[in-house]
Design an enzyme around this catalytic site. Sequence first.
Site, short mmCIF file in Angstrom:
data_model
loop_
_atom_site.label_atom_id
_atom_site.label_comp_id
_atom_site.label_asym_id
_atom_site.label_seq_id
_atom_site.Cartn_x
_atom_site.Cartn_y
_atom_site.Cartn_z
N PHE A 60 0.81 -1.22 0.00
CA PHE A 60 0.00 0.00 0.00
C PHE A 60 0.84 1.27 0.00
O PHE A 60 0.31 2.36 -0.15
CB PHE A 60 -0.96 0.00 1.20
CG PHE A 60 -2.03 -1.04 1.09
CD1 PHE A 60 -3.18 -0.78 0.36
CD2 PHE A 60 -1.88 -2.28 1.69
CE1 PHE A 60 -4.17 -1.74 0.24
CE2 PHE A 60 -2.87 -3.25 1.57
CZ PHE A 60 -4.01 -2.98 0.84
N HIS A 105 -5.89 -1.76 9.05
CA HIS A 105 -5.73 -2.08 7.64
C HIS A 105 -5.35 -0.83 6.85
O HIS A 105 -6.01 0.20 6.96
CB HIS A 105 -6.99 -2.72 7.06
CG HIS A 105 -6.70 -3.48 5.84
ND1 HIS A 105 -6.56 -2.87 4.62
CD2 HIS A 105 -6.47 -4.79 5.64
CE1 HIS A 105 -6.26 -3.78 3.71
NE2 HIS A 105 -6.21 -4.96 4.30
N PRO A 106 -4.29 -0.91 6.03
CA PRO A 106 -3.76 0.28 5.35
C PRO A 106 -4.42 0.64 4.02
O PRO A 106 -3.96 1.56 3.34
CB PRO A 106 -2.30 -0.09 5.13
CG PRO A 106 -2.33 -1.58 4.94
CD PRO A 106 -3.41 -2.07 5.87
N CYS A 107 -5.52 0.00 3.67
CA CYS A 107 -6.07 0.19 2.33
C CYS A 107 -6.52 1.62 2.02
O CYS A 107 -6.51 2.03 0.87
CB CYS A 107 -7.20 -0.79 2.06
SG CYS A 107 -8.63 -0.59 3.12
N ARG A 108 -6.91 2.39 3.03
CA ARG A 108 -7.38 3.76 2.77
C ARG A 108 -6.42 4.83 3.31
O ARG A 108 -6.71 6.01 3.25
CB ARG A 108 -8.76 3.97 3.39
CG ARG A 108 -9.87 3.09 2.86
CD ARG A 108 -10.53 3.55 1.59
NE ARG A 108 -10.93 4.93 1.52
CZ ARG A 108 -12.05 5.44 2.00
NH1 ARG A 108 -12.91 4.69 2.64
NH2 ARG A 108 -12.34 6.72 1.87
#
Length: 174
Positions: free
Chosen positions: A72, A128-131
Amino acid sequence: MKWELSYEDFRSMCKSFLSQNSAIDVSKWSLEETNSGCVYLSSTQLKSEQIEQSADSEWVKYEFNILYSESFRVPVLYFTKQTLSGEPISVHKVDERVSCQQRDSFSGECVVTQSEHPLSHRPSLMVHPCRTAEVMGQLNAMLDSEKYREADYLTMWITTYFTLLGIEVDLVKQ
């Protein structure tokens, strides 16, 4: 607008965070390096909080690690939480307090997931690093990007995500 980092940016920002920070008490943080040369920030902190709904507050030990996510291209927080006697606080108890209340506004997914820590290989909780790149890009757009680019990225990131998790950030006493 996204704000992604290279690994070298992350490494530099970790050093800047520890040496130039004027907002967060960095005395509880250290820069660690793995045998393979990867750096990350680490901290063990005691916090007083209510674990059970009907119980009094008690001291809880957090272990925080901020690593770089190559997938990410942003920092990612791994953390564990346990009582002072060393008993892990169940993921369910943490989940009730954090991730079920804090869902991604776009996808509805939980922000906190259980994952194997990439260094210790123990079960950990992970933001969670998705955003993250999108959130940090929005924050950067609201601020003077030249002024905040390096020295304050991790300060903004920690403050944003710890607040989201309901974890008190230890600020510098003015």
